[in-house]
Structure formats: structure tokens, C-alpha cells
Design an enzyme around this catalytic site. Sequence first.
Site, mmCIF file in Angstrom:
data_model
loop_
_atom_site.group_PDB
_atom_site.id
_atom_site.type_symbol
_atom_site.label_atom_id
_atom_site.label_comp_id
_atom_site.label_asym_id
_atom_site.label_seq_id
_atom_site.Cartn_x
_atom_site.Cartn_y
_atom_site.Cartn_z
ATOM 1 N N LYS A 121 -6.068 -16.321 -15.010
ATOM 2 C CA LYS A 121 -7.011 -16.196 -13.901
ATOM 3 C C LYS A 121 -7.998 -15.058 -14.133
ATOM 4 O O LYS A 121 -7.585 -13.910 -14.324
ATOM 5 C CB LYS A 121 -6.226 -15.956 -12.604
ATOM 6 C CG LYS A 121 -7.079 -16.091 -11.379
ATOM 7 C CD LYS A 121 -6.269 -16.011 -10.111
ATOM 8 C CE LYS A 121 -7.206 -15.975 -8.912
ATOM 9 N NZ LYS A 121 -6.613 -15.391 -7.749
ATOM 10 N N LYS A 158 -11.040 -9.169 -11.453
ATOM 11 C CA LYS A 158 -11.465 -7.788 -11.682
ATOM 12 C C LYS A 158 -10.249 -7.052 -12.192
ATOM 13 O O LYS A 158 -9.167 -7.201 -11.649
ATOM 14 C CB LYS A 158 -11.835 -7.145 -10.337
ATOM 15 C CG LYS A 158 -13.251 -7.338 -9.975
ATOM 16 C CD LYS A 158 -13.582 -6.449 -8.795
ATOM 17 C CE LYS A 158 -14.645 -7.119 -7.988
ATOM 18 N NZ LYS A 158 -14.257 -7.669 -6.726
ATOM 19 N N LYS A 173 0.831 -1.212 0.000
ATOM 20 C CA LYS A 173 0.000 0.000 0.000
ATOM 21 C C LYS A 173 0.862 1.257 0.000
ATOM 22 O O LYS A 173 0.537 2.246 -0.655
ATOM 23 C CB LYS A 173 -0.932 0.039 1.226
ATOM 24 C CG LYS A 173 -1.978 -1.049 1.231
ATOM 25 C CD LYS A 173 -3.057 -0.806 0.199
ATOM 26 C CE LYS A 173 -4.085 -1.929 0.254
ATOM 27 N NZ LYS A 173 -4.942 -1.990 -0.911
#
Length: 331
Positions: free
Chosen positions: A194, A197, A111
Site C-alpha cells: 500500500k 506517507k 496515542k
Amino acid sequence: MKIVVSGIRPTGNLHLGNYFGAIRNFVKMQEENHCFFFIADYHSLTTHPTPADLHGNVKTVLVEFLACGLDPEKATLYIQSDLPETAELYLLLNMNAYIGELERCTSFKEKIRTQPQNVNAGLLTYPTLMAADIILHKAHQVPVGKDQEQHLEMTRTFANRFNRLYKTDYFPEPVAYNFGEELIKIPGLDGTTKMSKSDNEASAIYLADSPETIRKKIMKAVTDSGPVDPEQPRSQGVINLFSLLSFFSTHETVSHFEDHYRAGTIRYGDLKKQLAEDIIRFTAPFREKMLSLASDQDYLRKTTALGAEKARESARKTIREVREIIGFKPF
Ligand code: AMP
């Protein structure tokens, strides 16, 4: 009966990969265990959603998980923020969570790299909130994806640390839930192995997609210039289409297109049309259920109230006992 806890991120619609890789297992899991499934709306505040988006996202996942077969009678399905006990345990665990170990967490470091403008304390203490979610119900098992393994390890650390500090064996050590069968992976329409999203909306098929959208997405799926030499290795796009066909179409359909592929007479357009119709047949009942649930405000209110009531019974007991262990005592 084992206690199993699993969080659900309120981040949009479910695609076929989510269904086969996770949700279908949750539906089986609730038959044999006491499952707590919660929609992690406290967690989602780290990204600062607007009130309307927050509520909309929670509703979407609630409706979709119900449509997939999570049973609010069998499992305890609740919204995380309906359980302020979660926040209290989070506070208590934070007192024994060390900055160093939180900073070393892979997802936190990720992050810092990807969103340096929003490195908030909620992100740093994500593992303690997750630990609170899990040990609040004294869970034995947690179904976790690869990206959550480190968080589960930290949950064990926090639970054990509490036990050691207060010389008790109060919290069980939660372990990963083992589905006991090979995990299914659904490939993407964009030629990746895979389905996920991504920025490219057309790479995944969502259970909520309309038949029209499904047809369009599949017709655009990546293939190659075929028919190509059947002796050569297949391109990933074509492997993906055959793999999807094996999930959603009959044996006869699969053999039909395999035969054409081997004979060098395959027309990917025909394969795609058939695949689209078979996937539409599969998703239609889910979509119908979602549409009817989404307009049944009364049912959603009752379901979340029931979930909150069942979850709070378990949470209140834990908090009462934890307070006692820590030494918070009434005069
Ligand atoms: P995500 O929303 O990508 O974090 O996925 C949630 C869960 O769905 C993951 O933990 C996986 O178990 C499952 N999942 C996601 N994508 C796929 C896929 N393409 N095939 C199988 N399982 C998947």
C-alpha cells in the site's frame, strides 16, 4: 438528497493512493449528494502546529482537493474553524460523553502508546469533535476508512444518546458511505502493498511531485535481481510495478512488458522509464492546476468564504434547534 459529511486532515500532500482510494470517490459523491467537505484544522491542534505550519497545511490540502475536482459550487467545502458552531456542539456533546468510553477508543490508546508526552484532552475527546462535525449537518452518511469506523460508531452512540436524553429523534443515525465498488489499492514503490506517507519519502508519488522527482522515485523502486524464472511467484516489488503499470499505462505497454517478463528478457529499467513517463502524463494536469490555484489568493479567499457561508447556514439552524431542545431559552 442524502447529506454526506467528510473531514479532510490537513497533513501534507496527496499521493496517488489518496487520489484513487478516496478523492476520486469524493468527486463522484458530490454529484449525487449534498456533500460537506471540511478541512479539519481544529482537530489538527492536538499536535500543536506553529501558526505558519497550520495555515500552510490548510492551504495545501485546500489547493490539492480543488485541483482534484472538488467543486465548491456543488459541494460545501469549508474550513472547520470557520464554523464556531462546531465548537459549541462539541461542548454540548462532551457533557454526555463518558470518560470510560473515550479512554477505550483504539486510536486514543494508540496515542497514549506512541506519544505519552502529549496525551491531551483534545485527543481524548477527538470522537466527540468528530461527532459534532458530522451531526452538525445532520449527516446521513460518512465515507470512512478502516481507522475511522470506531469513531463513526461513537458518533452514532452520541447522536442516539442525545435523542434518548431529550426524547426526540432530532439527529439521524449516520452510516458509512458505501462506494458500491471494490476499493482500489495503490501499491508502494518500496515493495509494500500500500502506497502511504512514510518516513521514506521515496515510497509514495505525490500529485505535486515534479517530473524529475517522479523519475527519480520510480527508478529507485524496489524490484528483484530479474529477469527471474517466470514460473516462480513474482516478488512484491515486481507485482507492484506491474500493478502501477496497469493503472497508468496502455494495454499495449502492459502486454509488452508482460511478454518480456514471461520470455525472461525483461529489463526493469525500461519498464520503470515507461511507467515514469505515463505517471507524469497523469499527474501533470493536477500539478499545473495546483500551481495556478496556489498563487490565486483571491480565488481561495472567495472559495473559503462561500464554503463558510453555506456551512454556517446549515450549522446555525442545527445549533438553534439543539439549544431549544436542551432548554436554552431566551427570556
Ligand atoms: P491517509 O492519508 O493515509 O489517512 O489516507 C487517506 C485516505 O486515502 C484513506 O482513507 C484511504 O481511503 C486512501 N488511501 C490512502 N492510501 C491509499 C492507497 N495506497 N491506495 C488506495 N487508497 C489509499
